[in-house]
Design a protein around this motif. Structure first.
Motif, PDB file in Angstrom:
ATOM      1  N   ALA A 366       0.351  -8.634  -3.378  1.00 43.12           N
ATOM      2  CA  ALA A 366       0.145  -7.855  -4.738  1.00 43.12           C
ATOM      3  C   ALA A 366       0.865  -6.757  -4.777  1.00 43.12           C
ATOM      4  CB  ALA A 366      -1.345  -7.163  -4.943  1.00 43.12           C
ATOM      5  N   ASN A 370       9.419  -6.592  -2.091  1.00 44.54           N
ATOM      6  CA  ASN A 370      10.304  -5.602  -1.621  1.00 44.54           C
ATOM      7  C   ASN A 370       9.670  -4.498  -0.809  1.00 44.54           C
ATOM      8  OD1 ASN A 370      12.316  -6.798  -3.359  1.00 44.54           O
ATOM      9  ND2 ASN A 370      11.969  -5.508  -5.232  1.00 44.54           N
ATOM     10  N   ARG A 371       9.585  -4.888   0.547  1.00 43.12           N
ATOM     11  CA  ARG A 371       9.072  -3.908   1.515  1.00 43.12           C
ATOM     12  C   ARG A 371      10.167  -3.868   2.940  1.00 43.12           C
ATOM     13  NH1 ARG A 371       5.609  -7.870   1.413  1.00 43.12           N
ATOM     14  NH2 ARG A 371       4.230  -6.413  -0.100  1.00 43.12           N
TER      15      ARG A 371
ATOM     16  N   SER B  45       7.974   0.674   1.437  1.00 44.00           N
ATOM     17  CA  SER B  45       6.732  -0.173   1.027  1.00 44.00           C
ATOM     18  C   SER B  45       5.787  -0.735   2.163  1.00 44.00           C
ATOM     19  CB  SER B  45       7.204  -1.284   0.174  1.00 44.00           C
ATOM     20  OG  SER B  45       7.757  -0.910  -1.036  1.00 44.00           O
ATOM     21  N   PHE B  93       0.054  -0.823  -8.268  1.00 40.64           N
ATOM     22  CA  PHE B  93       1.154  -1.505  -7.814  1.00 40.64           C
ATOM     23  C   PHE B  93       2.326  -1.222  -8.742  1.00 40.64           C
ATOM     24  CE2 PHE B  93      -3.023  -3.693  -7.471  1.00 40.64           C
ATOM     25  CZ  PHE B  93      -2.869  -3.969  -6.024  1.00 40.64           C
ATOM     26  N   GLN B  94       3.469  -1.810  -8.093  1.00 39.55           N
ATOM     27  CA  GLN B  94       4.744  -1.839  -8.677  1.00 39.55           C
ATOM     28  C   GLN B  94       4.613  -2.439 -10.356  1.00 39.55           C
ATOM     29  OE1 GLN B  94       7.850  -3.231  -6.551  1.00 39.55           O
ATOM     30  NE2 GLN B  94       9.362  -3.054  -7.904  1.00 39.55           N
ATOM     31  N   ASP B 174       2.941   2.375  -5.661  1.00 41.13           N
ATOM     32  CA  ASP B 174       4.282   1.935  -5.473  1.00 41.13           C
ATOM     33  C   ASP B 174       5.114   1.569  -6.788  1.00 41.13           C
ATOM     34  OD1 ASP B 174       6.011   0.243  -3.878  1.00 41.13           O
ATOM     35  OD2 ASP B 174       4.969  -1.542  -4.222  1.00 41.13           O
TER      36      ASP B 174
END
Lengths: 371, 238
Positions: A366, A370-371, B45, B93-94, B174
């Motif tokens: 979720a 991109n981390r 992230s 969330f993004q 995020d």
């Protein structure tokens, strides 16, 4: 403090409304399969009743048939002579033996030349264990009388007091009783003596074809000694060729429909829950437990199944009632509720296969990749 | 308050392991928005995922709470972590990640029903806050609309309201402006800042877009998994 499984009604209901087209489609498929299974079950029940309803009324612990040397026992070819009957009567542990004759022939009302296929039973008026027995209630007192089942009376167009002709001999109808059938022909009951004469006239031996035996005995030993086989009533039904072949093929069709139902429902919910996998991941990330999501998915499947099966069942009862006027069709708990329960269980089992998408949904997805 | 203490997170890479977060220490205080910035793949992230209990760090602690009511989220079981997210952490969330079948109001109401065993009292409390939060994010008149009937900015505002409706101590955000134009992005950042201050929430916000840095109270930079420099000078790196 009262707790509730809130997410089930909350998300599942709203998804059902939101994607109503898809759910209506699968609900319609479930309803159609239920209709097919229910209709086949009712037809199977009706055909079975037309095959065996009279046999199921035979008394005794076991039914004894002739055991041919090179083939399976058969109601149609069984013939038990006096010596065999006497051997059973005198065997250890045997309490009672009732010789019964069954043969298929034709009968006609005295004022017509339009014969009807019937099953002729030769029964004594009284036999152990036959109190309130609809088959034995037809047994006449005199040799020139017959008891006629409802089906035979309808086919022949006769009622009590009328005369019918069987193999050239006239009989007076002494009673019209329950709707009893044997191998798709309605039952007419004669005295044993009258039946024996009728059997000879249609090429039979005039001897009993089946013995209804009450005993606490060594069935196999007596059977081996007398060239017979003793079966329970239900087990003896395999000796009815028409019943065996019909029920075998119809049962196979019903089983296949059950399998198709589980596959269709399972496939639908597999695709559906795969499409929901992203939402499941989000709900898990927000704090939903896997258990609550599983209940949500199964609850959703249950709603679709119950609705689809309900519509299908209503159609079965409606159409079955109409079809019952022209076809051997039975509406009973065993031909409606039993298939419906099996459908629901198999459908849910199919839906349960789809739960892997729910249990394996990773809440980390979720957050994005991109981390 | 949320505090990451010496957090290290690695991922398997064949026979070796890649270090995504390297001994990071970071504190987000109540009523402040702490920005986490850095280039793509720097690990920002991953820090957010650790803070959200979605990833368990190899070592280090994730303290959430205040005073005596402090929990080390890094030590919790999966089930306990899920409960922590449900009760004490809000996530934005993004992508807005709204459920397509639900209206804006229902997106918030669902938060009261996530546990599968939520008490009636708690549900009633959250339900009562739904209208207040929709008003706070300026969506009262759109409360009955489903996701596909909302614009990108409206969706993100619903997501922010959803993240706050259960009154979490910590809000994790995020890249909230990545799918929005400058003007809408600025409004979203202002909204997050305002709600954080009003509700005394400890907010960690991952962003690579520093155009709205004036809405942040603190800002740290992540490079190769390490927290390097406090850009605004107010970030705490220890």
């Amino acid at each position: 403090m009262r707790e509730r499984k809130g997410i089930i009604v909350f998300v599942a209901w709203r998804e059902l409304r939101f994607a109503r087209g898809r759910f209506l489609l699968i609900g319609a498929v479930v309803a159609l399969i239920t209709l097919l299974v229910g209709f086949l079950s009712g037809l199977t029940g009706g055909l079975a009743a037309q095959n065996i309803s009279s046999v199921l009324q035979l008394p005794g612990d076991r039914l004894v048939l002739q055991q041919p040397e090179s083939s399976d026992p058969s109601y149609a070819t069984s013939s038990l002579d006096e010596n065999t009957v006497t051997a059973w009567e005198q065997a250890d542990g045997v309490e009672s033996v009732t010789p019964i004759g069954i043969v298929q022939s034709r009968a006609s009302a005295s004022d017509t030349d339009d014969p009807t296929g019937v099953a002729l039973y030769g029964l004594p008026q009284h036999a152990p264990g036959t109190q309130s027995n609809p088959l034995f209630d037809l047994a006449p007192v005199r040799d020139d009388e017959v008891g006629v089942s409802t089906g035979a009376a309808d086919d022949l167009g006769v009622e009590t007091g009328d005369t019918i002709s069987i193999t050239g001999t006239d009989f007076t109808v002494s009673v019209v009783g329950d709707d009893l059938w044997y191998s798709h022909t309605p039952v007419i009951v004669l005295t044993p003596e009258a039946w024996s004469e009728a059997s000879k006239r249609v090429g039979g031996t005039g001897e009993a074809t089946v013995l209804a035996v009450t005993a606490d005995a060594d069935w196999e030993a007596i059977g081996a000694a007398t060239g017979t086989v003793a079966e329970t009533t239900l087990a003896s039904l395999t000796a009815l060729e028409a019943f065996r072949s019909e029920i075998g093929s119809l049962g196979l069709m019903i089983t296949m429909l059950f399998g198709i139902s589980a596959l269709v429902v399972g496939a639908f919910f597999t695709v559906w829950t795969m499409q929901r996998a992203g939402d499941m991941a989000v709900l898990k990330a927000l704090g939903a437990t896997t258990g609550s999501l599983v209940r949500d998915s199964l609850g959703q499947a249950s709603i679709v199944l119950i609705a689809g099966i309900g519509v299908g069942l209503a159609a079965v009862i409606g159409l079955g009632t109409l079809a019952g006027q022209a076809l051997p069709f039975i509406i009973s708990p065993i031909t409606t509720l039993a298939p419906v329960v099996v459908m629901a269980v198999l459908g849910l089992a199919g839906a349960a296969f789809a739960l892997r998408s729910v249990t394996k949904a990773d809440p980390l997805t979720a957050l994005g990749s991109n981390r | 308050m949320i505090q990451l203490q010496n957090v290290t997170l690695t991922f398997p890479d064949g026979e070796n392991r890649i270090t995504a977060v390297d001994n990071a220490t970071l504190r987000g205080n109540n009523g402040t928005v702490t920005g986490i910035t850095g280039p793509s793949g720097s690990g920002k992230s991953s820090i957010l995922a650790v803070a959200a209990t979605l990833l368990r760090p190899d070592s280090g602690g994730v303290l959430i709470g205040n005073g005596s009511d402090m929990t080390d989220a890094a030590q919790l079981s999966k089930h306990e972590a899920t409960q922590l997210r449900r009760e004490r952490i809000g996530i934005v969330f993004q992508q807005s990640n709204l459920l397509p079948a639900l209206t804006a109001r229902e997106q918030l109401q669902v938060m009261a029903r996530l546990g599968g065993g939520t008490s009636r009292n708690k549900r009633a409390k959250i339900d009562a806050r739904v209208d207040e939060l929709l008003d706070a994010v300026g969506l009262t008149e759109h409360a009955g609309k489903r996701t596909h009937q909302l614009s990108g900015g409206q969706r993100q505002r619903v997501a922010i309201a959803r993240g706050l409706v259960h009154e979490p101590e910590v809000l994790l955000v995020d890249e909230p402006t990545s799918a929005l134009d400058q003007e809408r992005g600025a409004k979203i950042m202002e909204l997050i800042s305002r709600l954080t201050h009003e509700r005394d929430t400890a907010t960690l916000l991952v962003t690579h877009d520093l155009a709205h840095r004036d809405t942040l109270d603190d800002l740290v930079t992540v490079l190769d998994g390490r927290i390097t420099t406090p850009v605004a000078g107010r970030a705490l790196t220890r």
